[in-house]
Scaffold this active site. Structure first.
Site, PDB file in Angstrom:
ATOM      1  N   ASP A 143       0.958  -1.531   0.209  1.00 46.81           N
ATOM      2  CA  ASP A 143       0.257   0.006  -0.087  1.00 46.81           C
ATOM      3  C   ASP A 143       1.008   1.385   0.055  1.00 46.81           C
ATOM      4  O   ASP A 143       1.697   1.327   0.914  1.00 46.81           O
ATOM      5  CB  ASP A 143      -1.227   0.027   1.198  1.00 46.81           C
ATOM      6  N   ASN A 165       3.455   1.388 -11.183  1.00 50.51           N
ATOM      7  CA  ASN A 165       3.394   2.255 -12.445  1.00 50.51           C
ATOM      8  C   ASN A 165       1.398   2.537 -10.949  1.00 50.51           C
ATOM      9  O   ASN A 165       0.974   3.161 -12.259  1.00 50.51           O
ATOM     10  CB  ASN A 165       2.212   0.542 -12.760  1.00 50.51           C
ATOM     11  N   TYR A 175      -3.169  15.684  -9.524  1.00 48.85           N
ATOM     12  CA  TYR A 175      -2.967  14.905 -10.431  1.00 48.85           C
ATOM     13  C   TYR A 175      -1.604  15.246 -11.648  1.00 48.85           C
ATOM     14  O   TYR A 175      -0.477  14.487 -11.356  1.00 48.85           O
ATOM     15  CB  TYR A 175      -4.131  13.560 -11.092  1.00 48.85           C
ATOM     16  N   LYS A 185       2.451  14.188 -11.301  1.00 46.45           N
ATOM     17  CA  LYS A 185       3.292  13.586 -12.059  1.00 46.45           C
ATOM     18  C   LYS A 185       3.632  14.395 -12.999  1.00 46.45           C
ATOM     19  O   LYS A 185       5.999  14.167 -12.925  1.00 46.45           O
ATOM     20  CB  LYS A 185       2.030  13.239 -13.873  1.00 46.45           C
TER      21      LYS A 185
HETATM   22  N1  NAP Z   1      -4.856   5.216 -18.031  1.00 42.53           N
HETATM   23  C1  NAP Z   1      -4.431   6.991 -18.639  1.00 42.53           C
HETATM   24  O1  NAP Z   1      -5.254   7.564 -19.749  1.00 42.53           O
HETATM   25  C2  NAP Z   1      -3.027   7.234 -18.475  1.00 42.53           C
HETATM   26  C3  NAP Z   1      -2.950   7.980 -18.961  1.00 42.53           C
HETATM   27  C4  NAP Z   1      -0.978   8.669 -18.495  1.00 42.53           C
HETATM   28  C5  NAP Z   1      -0.689   7.673 -17.877  1.00 42.53           C
HETATM   29  N2  NAP Z   1      -0.932   7.147 -16.716  1.00 42.53           N
HETATM   30  C6  NAP Z   1      -0.597   6.972 -15.653  1.00 42.53           C
HETATM   31  O2  NAP Z   1      -0.580   5.381 -15.794  1.00 42.53           O
HETATM   32  C7  NAP Z   1       0.356   4.128 -14.397  1.00 42.53           C
HETATM   33  C8  NAP Z   1      -1.549   3.071 -14.430  1.00 42.53           C
HETATM   34  O3  NAP Z   1      -3.046   4.025 -13.871  1.00 42.53           O
HETATM   35  P1  NAP Z   1      -3.491   2.995 -14.687  1.00 42.53           P
HETATM   36  O4  NAP Z   1      -4.859   4.316 -15.533  1.00 42.53           O
HETATM   37  O5  NAP Z   1      -4.058   2.329 -14.830  1.00 42.53           O
HETATM   38  O6  NAP Z   1      -4.951   3.627 -13.853  1.00 42.53           O
HETATM   39  P2  NAP Z   1      -5.844   2.436 -12.632  1.00 42.53           P
HETATM   40  O7  NAP Z   1      -6.826   1.866 -13.483  1.00 42.53           O
HETATM   41  O8  NAP Z   1      -6.448   3.207 -11.506  1.00 42.53           O
HETATM   42  O9  NAP Z   1      -4.665   1.756 -11.812  1.00 42.53           O
HETATM   43  C9  NAP Z   1      -3.993   2.384 -10.706  1.00 42.53           C
HETATM   44  C10 NAP Z   1      -3.482   1.412 -10.026  1.00 42.53           C
HETATM   45  O10 NAP Z   1      -2.770   1.746  -8.789  1.00 42.53           O
HETATM   46  C11 NAP Z   1      -3.522   1.104  -7.834  1.00 42.53           C
HETATM   47  N3  NAP Z   1      -3.146   2.038  -6.775  1.00 42.53           N
HETATM   48  C12 NAP Z   1      -3.880   3.047  -6.214  1.00 42.53           C
HETATM   49  N4  NAP Z   1      -3.700   3.406  -4.799  1.00 42.53           N
HETATM   50  C13 NAP Z   1      -2.740   2.359  -4.609  1.00 42.53           C
HETATM   51  C14 NAP Z   1      -1.656   2.568  -3.381  1.00 42.53           C
HETATM   52  N5  NAP Z   1      -1.999   3.496  -2.581  1.00 42.53           N
HETATM   53  N6  NAP Z   1      -1.359   1.492  -3.398  1.00 42.53           N
HETATM   54  C15 NAP Z   1      -1.082   0.743  -4.018  1.00 42.53           C
HETATM   55  N7  NAP Z   1      -1.192   0.411  -4.936  1.00 42.53           N
HETATM   56  C16 NAP Z   1      -2.618   1.514  -5.453  1.00 42.53           C
HETATM   57  C17 NAP Z   1      -5.042   0.974  -7.678  1.00 42.53           C
HETATM   58  O11 NAP Z   1      -5.190  -0.646  -6.795  1.00 42.53           O
HETATM   59  P3  NAP Z   1      -6.519  -0.392  -6.773  1.00 42.53           P
HETATM   60  O12 NAP Z   1      -7.634  -1.091  -7.443  1.00 42.53           O
HETATM   61  O13 NAP Z   1      -6.494  -1.049  -5.087  1.00 42.53           O
HETATM   62  O14 NAP Z   1      -6.997   1.081  -6.657  1.00 42.53           O
HETATM   63  C18 NAP Z   1      -4.319  -0.054  -9.211  1.00 42.53           C
HETATM   64  O15 NAP Z   1      -4.076  -0.985  -9.437  1.00 42.53           O
HETATM   65  C19 NAP Z   1      -0.779   5.621 -13.225  1.00 42.53           C
HETATM   66  O16 NAP Z   1       0.928   5.531 -13.086  1.00 42.53           O
HETATM   67  C20 NAP Z   1      -1.499   7.016 -14.106  1.00 42.53           C
HETATM   68  O17 NAP Z   1      -0.998   7.850 -13.700  1.00 42.53           O
HETATM   69  C21 NAP Z   1      -2.164   6.943 -16.763  1.00 42.53           C
END
Ligand code: NAP
Length: 321
Positions: free
Chosen positions: A82, A108, A197, A201
């Site tokens: 966590d 990630n 957010y 980043k």
């Molecule tokens: N999706 C986009 O458009 C996008 C664009 C640019 C960058 N990103 C980056 O891509 C990465 C992945 O994001 P995603 O889009 O796949 O989002 P997501 O589906 O919300 O996945 C985020 C992951 O991070 C975990 N997380 C959140 N808080 C946490 C904590 N306190 N401890 C451990 N794990 C935690 C979540 O766990 P839970 O399921 O338990 O919440 C989930 O597994 C992030 O770094 C994000 O900034 C995403």
């Protein structure tokens, strides 16, 4: 390349590099980009893939899904971490230090929220996306370096998942004259949570640049990837506007996750570099990051982070070399 051009016309290539024999860690691997990246890495032959998740039940479900879709069982392991808790990150890092090899890591896990909450004395997004992501990186760097020593043919990789929205951060939030910027951003009265957010980043980009400048790329290749706008659970709290933008523009989660796999597929040329669409593209970093002012903020942030992390685990900053 511009954001709209990338979203409409660019598809990062399907990953094909072999991970045979490798041990790989992906955080936030129960959903979204982390889950899809882990699935690729299992498909590409990794021996051991550690899914770092805060919810073990969700992690076990992700593991089962990966096993079913790839036909490979006995590869994934679900480990709890966590990132809102120093104790949890330290325990996870210490557990990682016990494994015999670690070839690649994708940091990630992150959150995007407009709700102000504290975690370990800092605003939660700052703690999860920035402070504890860097703490975890520092805890696992010795394992990556040790793997380089033990298996010279391996060039270990540490990839941070950042975002192009680092360029949208309101840099006037950096109060001039203050050296405790993370503390200032954690003031519940002044915090601009709508832009939190992107700010997290930007902080991550600056700190990863600093870390990569301190660690020899020949030992561990450190880079950062921007996956583009993708479907995932991120932004579940965002408004209707963001949801419409996603429907029109977003890549599928699988397509976006390819960029994460490309991140851990780079050689020395990737060290310290920002990748977008699976390609090296430092020029896509925001003007602020490339400015003199950005450099000054980076130094202050590093000093503040060092002070915080030395308080959490004395001596930890020695790993940043
Ligand atoms: N999706 C986009 O458009 C996008 C664009 C640019 C960058 N990103 C980056 O891509 C990465 C992945 O994001 P995603 O889009 O796949 O989002 P997501 O589906 O919300 O996945 C985020 C992951 O991070 C975990 N997380 C959140 N808080 C946490 C904590 N306190 N401890 C451990 N794990 C935690 C979540 O766990 P839970 O399921 O338990 O919440 C989930 O597994 C992030 O770094 C994000 O900034 C995403």
């Amino acid at each position: 390349m511009g954001f709209f051009y990338s979203q409409f016309f660019v598809r990062p290539t399907y990953p094909t590099r072999s991970f045979q024999g490798e041990t790989v860690l992906v955080t936030g691997a129960n959903v979204g980009l982390g889950l899809e990246a882990a699935r690729h890495i299992v498909r590409l032959g990794a021996s051991r893939v550690i899914l770092g998740v805060r919810n073990v039940e969700a992690g076990e479900a992700a593991k089962m899904e990966i096993e079913t879709s790839t036909g490979r069982s006995g590869v994934c392991e679900v480990w709890k971490v966590d990132l809102a808790s120093y104790t949890s990150v330290l325990a996870f890092g210490d557990r990682i230090a016990q494994i015999p090899r670690l070839d690649a890591v994708i940091l990630n896990a992150a959150l995007a929220t407009r709700t102000f909450e504290f975690a370990e004395g800092y605003e939660r997004t700052i703690t999860v996306n920035v402070i504890n992501t860097l703490l975890l990186a520092l805890l696992i760097l010795p394992s990556l370096k040790a793997t380089r020593q033990k298996v010279p043919s391996v060039h270990p990789c540490l990839t941070f998942v950042v975002s192009e929205v680092h360029a949208w951060a309101d840099t006037t939030e950096f109060e001039s004259g203050r050296s405790d910027l993370l503390k200032a951003l954690s003031d519940p009265i002044k915090a601009k949570m709508r832009g939190r957010y992107p700010m997290s980043k930007l902080l991550e980009v600056l700190l990863v640049q600093e870390l990569a400048g301190r660690v020899r790329g020949s030992e561990v290749m450190i880079d950062m990837v921007n996956p583009g706008l993708c479907h995932s659970q991120l932004g579940r709290e965002a408004g209707v506007g963001f949801m419409i933008m996603k429907i029109v523009l977003a890549r599928s989660t699988e397509v976006g996750s390819r960029t994460l796999v490309h991140g851990v597929s780079m050689g020395l040329e990737g060290h310290g570099v920002y990748m977008t669409d699976g390609q090296l593209e430092n020029t896509a970093l925001s003007p602020f990051v490339r400015s003199k002012e950005g450099g000054e903020v980076r130094e202050k942030l590093w000093d503040e982070l060092s002070m915080i992390l030395e308080g959490v685990r004395p001596g930890i900053m020695e790993n940043a070399q």
